[in-house]
Design a protein around this motif. Sequence first.
Motif, PDB file in Angstrom:
ATOM      1  N   GLY A  90     -13.388   3.969   0.445  1.00 11.45           N
ATOM      2  CA  GLY A  90     -13.624   3.260   1.695  1.00 11.45           C
ATOM      3  C   GLY A  90     -12.442   2.360   1.991  1.00 11.45           C
ATOM      4  O   GLY A  90     -11.594   2.124   1.129  1.00 11.45           O
ATOM      5  N   LEU A  91     -12.379   1.851   3.221  1.00 12.11           N
ATOM      6  CA  LEU A  91     -11.230   1.048   3.655  1.00 12.11           C
ATOM      7  C   LEU A  91     -11.703  -0.163   4.453  1.00 12.11           C
ATOM      8  O   LEU A  91     -12.493  -0.030   5.388  1.00 12.11           O
ATOM      9  N   ALA A  92     -11.219  -1.357   4.077  1.00 10.67           N
ATOM     10  CA  ALA A  92     -11.371  -2.554   4.906  1.00 10.67           C
ATOM     11  C   ALA A  92      -9.970  -2.922   5.384  1.00 10.67           C
ATOM     12  O   ALA A  92      -9.076  -3.173   4.569  1.00 10.67           O
ATOM     13  N   LEU A  93      -9.764  -2.944   6.687  1.00 11.71           N
ATOM     14  CA  LEU A  93      -8.430  -3.102   7.264  1.00 11.71           C
ATOM     15  C   LEU A  93      -8.371  -4.443   8.009  1.00 11.71           C
ATOM     16  O   LEU A  93      -9.167  -4.682   8.916  1.00 11.71           O
ATOM     17  N   GLY A  94      -7.434  -5.307   7.626  1.00  8.37           N
ATOM     18  CA  GLY A  94      -7.365  -6.637   8.224  1.00  8.37           C
ATOM     19  C   GLY A  94      -6.008  -6.930   8.837  1.00  8.37           C
ATOM     20  O   GLY A  94      -4.974  -6.650   8.225  1.00  8.37           O
ATOM     21  N   SER A  95      -6.014  -7.501  10.041  1.00  9.57           N
ATOM     22  CA  SER A  95      -4.753  -7.826  10.723  1.00  9.57           C
ATOM     23  C   SER A  95      -4.915  -9.088  11.542  1.00  9.57           C
ATOM     24  O   SER A  95      -5.964  -9.299  12.154  1.00  9.57           O
ATOM     25  N   PRO A  96      -3.863  -9.906  11.631  1.00 11.07           N
ATOM     26  CA  PRO A  96      -3.862 -10.962  12.641  1.00 11.07           C
ATOM     27  C   PRO A  96      -3.856 -10.328  14.028  1.00 11.07           C
ATOM     28  O   PRO A  96      -3.367  -9.198  14.171  1.00 11.07           O
ATOM     29  N   THR A  97      -4.371 -11.026  15.000  1.00 13.57           N
ATOM     30  CA  THR A  97      -4.265 -10.555  16.384  1.00 13.57           C
ATOM     31  C   THR A  97      -2.857 -10.831  16.900  1.00 13.57           C
ATOM     32  O   THR A  97      -2.324 -11.931  16.744  1.00 13.57           O
ATOM     33  N   ARG A  98      -2.240  -9.820  17.476  1.00 11.98           N
ATOM     34  CA  ARG A  98      -0.931  -9.967  18.135  1.00 11.98           C
ATOM     35  C   ARG A  98      -1.091  -9.473  19.563  1.00 11.98           C
ATOM     36  O   ARG A  98      -1.219  -8.263  19.774  1.00 11.98           O
ATOM     37  N   ALA A 120       0.833  -1.204   0.000  1.00 10.86           N
ATOM     38  CA  ALA A 120       0.000   0.000   0.000  1.00 10.86           C
ATOM     39  C   ALA A 120       0.866   1.252   0.000  1.00 10.86           C
ATOM     40  O   ALA A 120       1.956   1.267   0.571  1.00 10.86           O
ATOM     41  N   GLU A 121       0.362   2.276  -0.639  1.00 12.84           N
ATOM     42  CA  GLU A 121       0.952   3.612  -0.576  1.00 12.84           C
ATOM     43  C   GLU A 121      -0.110   4.557  -0.041  1.00 12.84           C
ATOM     44  O   GLU A 121      -1.310   4.251  -0.097  1.00 12.84           O
ATOM     45  N   LEU A 122       0.313   5.727   0.439  1.00 11.52           N
ATOM     46  CA  LEU A 122      -0.662   6.674   0.990  1.00 11.52           C
ATOM     47  C   LEU A 122      -1.719   7.054  -0.045  1.00 11.52           C
ATOM     48  O   LEU A 122      -2.883   7.275   0.281  1.00 11.52           O
ATOM     49  N   LYS A 123      -1.308   7.082  -1.310  1.00  8.49           N
ATOM     50  CA  LYS A 123      -2.273   7.488  -2.338  1.00  8.49           C
ATOM     51  C   LYS A 123      -3.421   6.482  -2.454  1.00  8.49           C
ATOM     52  O   LYS A 123      -4.512   6.853  -2.873  1.00  8.49           O
ATOM     53  N   ASP A 124      -3.189   5.232  -2.065  1.00  7.19           N
ATOM     54  CA  ASP A 124      -4.294   4.256  -2.103  1.00  7.19           C
ATOM     55  C   ASP A 124      -5.401   4.685  -1.145  1.00  7.19           C
ATOM     56  O   ASP A 124      -6.587   4.552  -1.447  1.00  7.19           O
ATOM     57  N   LEU A 125      -5.005   5.166   0.026  1.00  5.13           N
ATOM     58  CA  LEU A 125      -6.000   5.636   1.003  1.00  5.13           C
ATOM     59  C   LEU A 125      -6.748   6.852   0.478  1.00  5.13           C
ATOM     60  O   LEU A 125      -7.951   7.000   0.700  1.00  5.13           O
ATOM     61  N   VAL A 126      -6.022   7.726  -0.220  1.00  3.60           N
ATOM     62  CA  VAL A 126      -6.640   8.966  -0.735  1.00  3.60           C
ATOM     63  C   VAL A 126      -7.596   8.637  -1.876  1.00  3.60           C
ATOM     64  O   VAL A 126      -8.709   9.155  -1.948  1.00  3.60           O
TER      65      VAL A 126
END
Length: 198
Positions: A72-80, A62-68
Motif C-alpha cells: 500500500g502507499l501513503a503519499l504526502g506533499s506540501p500544497t504548491r 524512494a526507488e521504484l522497487k519500494d512501490l513494487v
Amino acid sequence: MSCEILVLYYSRHGAVRQMAQLVARGVGEVAGATARVRTVPEVTSVTEARAPAVPDAGAPYAELKDLVECRGLALGSPTRFGNMAAPLKAFLDSTSELWLKGALAGKPAAVFTSTSTMHGGQETTLITMMLPLLHHGMVIVGLPYTQPELSLTTAGGTPYGPSHTAGTASDAPLSDHEKKLCIAQGHRLAEIALKLAA
Ligand SMILES: Cc1cc2nc3c(=O)[nH]c(=O)nc-3n(C[C@H](O)[C@H](O)[C@H](O)COP(=O)(O)O)c2cc1C
C-alpha cells in the motif's frame, strides 16, 4: 503475513514529514503491518536531481522497487499553488514502467498534505494527488466521518485524507485532531491492505 506500507512524502519545512511519521505510526498499530518511510530529492527548475544520492538526514530516497515491494502507499506533499510539489510529481512521472506492467493495480493508497492557509487548496491538492494513483489502478482510501475528529477539527483534516494548516510562517504545530487523523489514516490503510492481500 508481513504487509509493508510505503509512506512516501516530500517536505521542505517539516510539516509533511511530521504527518508522514504519524501516518507510519498508525500503520504500525495494525498487527502484521509495518511502514517503510521514504522521501524524494529536490528538483530544480530544469528538473535535475540536485541532492546527493543519499539524504544527509531523515528518510532514504524512494526507488521504484519500494512501490513494487509494498502492499500500500501513503503519499504526502506540501500544497504548491493548490497542487502537489514538483519533487513528488517528478518521482511519480518516473513510474511509467510500473504503469505499463500494472504493478500497482489493486493496491490501496491514501494521500495527505499541508498548507499555509486554511483555504489554500488542501482539497484540490489531495484530490489531484489521487489522479496518478487512479491511473495506476490503485484503490483510494480516504477518511470516513466515523472518525470523530473530522467533525471536530477547526484546522486541517478532510475526508479525502489528513491535512494540516501550518500558518503563513509554516511553523504551526499539528493540532491534536490533525495528529489523530494522520494516525487513523495510516491505521485504516494498513487494515485495508491486509484485507486485500488476504
Ligand atoms: C511555491 C510554494 C507554493 C505554495 N502554495 C501554497 C498554496 O497554494 N496554498 C497554501 O496554503 N500554501 C502554499 N504554500 C505553503 C506550503 O504549502 C506550506 O508551507 C506547507 O505547510 C509546507 O509543508 P512542509 O513543512 O512539509 O514543507 C506554498 C509554498 C511554496 C514554497
